[in-house]
Design a protein around this motif. Structure first.
Motif, short mmCIF file in Angstrom:
data_model
loop_
_atom_site.label_atom_id
_atom_site.label_comp_id
_atom_site.label_asym_id
_atom_site.label_seq_id
_atom_site.Cartn_x
_atom_site.Cartn_y
_atom_site.Cartn_z
N ALA A 75 0.60 -3.58 -7.48
CA ALA A 75 -0.76 -3.35 -6.98
C ALA A 75 -0.67 -2.75 -5.59
O ALA A 75 0.25 -3.10 -4.82
CB ALA A 75 -1.54 -4.66 -6.95
N GLN A 76 -1.60 -1.86 -5.26
CA GLN A 76 -1.52 -1.16 -3.98
C GLN A 76 -2.34 -1.80 -2.87
O GLN A 76 -2.29 -1.33 -1.73
CB GLN A 76 -1.90 0.31 -4.14
N ASP A 77 -3.08 -2.86 -3.17
CA ASP A 77 -3.75 -3.62 -2.12
C ASP A 77 -4.12 -5.00 -2.66
O ASP A 77 -3.98 -5.26 -3.86
CB ASP A 77 -4.97 -2.87 -1.56
N ASP A 121 -7.05 -6.49 -3.01
CA ASP A 121 -8.16 -6.55 -3.96
C ASP A 121 -7.71 -6.19 -5.37
O ASP A 121 -8.07 -6.86 -6.34
CB ASP A 121 -9.30 -5.64 -3.52
N GLU A 122 -6.90 -5.13 -5.49
CA GLU A 122 -6.36 -4.74 -6.79
C GLU A 122 -5.49 -5.86 -7.36
O GLU A 122 -5.55 -6.18 -8.55
CB GLU A 122 -5.54 -3.45 -6.65
N GLU A 146 -7.66 -8.73 -8.71
CA GLU A 146 -8.22 -8.35 -10.02
C GLU A 146 -7.17 -8.49 -11.11
O GLU A 146 -7.45 -9.00 -12.19
CB GLU A 146 -8.74 -6.91 -9.98
N LEU A 147 -5.97 -8.03 -10.83
CA LEU A 147 -4.88 -8.10 -11.80
C LEU A 147 -4.52 -9.56 -12.10
O LEU A 147 -4.32 -9.93 -13.26
CB LEU A 147 -3.66 -7.35 -11.25
N ASP A 204 0.81 -1.21 0.00
CA ASP A 204 0.00 0.00 0.00
C ASP A 204 0.84 1.27 0.00
O ASP A 204 0.31 2.36 -0.15
CB ASP A 204 -0.98 0.01 1.18
#
Length: 131
Positions: free
Chosen positions: A36-38, A40-41, A44-45, A11
């Motif tokens: 990715a910063q978290d 969940d992101e 998704e990626l 994060d």
């Protein structure tokens, strides 16, 4: 054949930039690098890349992030992609969370912040040898 991906999840943008720089300097164009910063992101990626047939070989993730913690994230990843090498990067994980990640997500290792670039690269190189 598409390139293999190393995914970093944290994060803190400064941590992601540092990891990205260190990995690119060490491995150049051998791999693609995603950030990715978290969790969940990152999930998704991972789903998007998987749909495109792109394989993530290593994930380096922080433990303490908003929303989902790193051990929970790695357990979710492990359920779908058990072969992905998972490295927990933390300054704050408690021992029970680390143990849970080892038992339920088969993490390769836990690296503590602030990390040494040499340690990070040695861990990644040793994990690449297992592929």
């Amino acid at each position: 054949m598409s390139k293999l991906v190393i995914l970093c999840v944290d994060d803190e943008e400064i941590v992601l930039r540092s990891l990205n720089t260190q990995l690119k300097e060490a491995f150049g164009n051998t791999y693609e690098y995603e950030m990715a910063q978290d969790a969940d992101e990152a999930l998704e990626l991972i789903a998007e890349l998987n749909k495109e047939g792109i394989k993530i070989i290593i994930i380096v993730s922080d433990w303490l992030m908003p929303g989902m913690k790193g051990d929970e994230f790695f357990i979710k990843v492990h359920q779908q992609f058990p072969e992905t090498i998972k490295i927990l990067l933390t300054g704050q994980a408690d021992e029970s969370a680390i143990q849970r990640a080892k038992e339920e997500a088969n993490i390769h290792c836990c690296l503590y912040k602030p990390w040494s670039e040499n340690d990070l690269l040695e861990i990644i190189k040793s994990s690449l040898d297992k592929l």
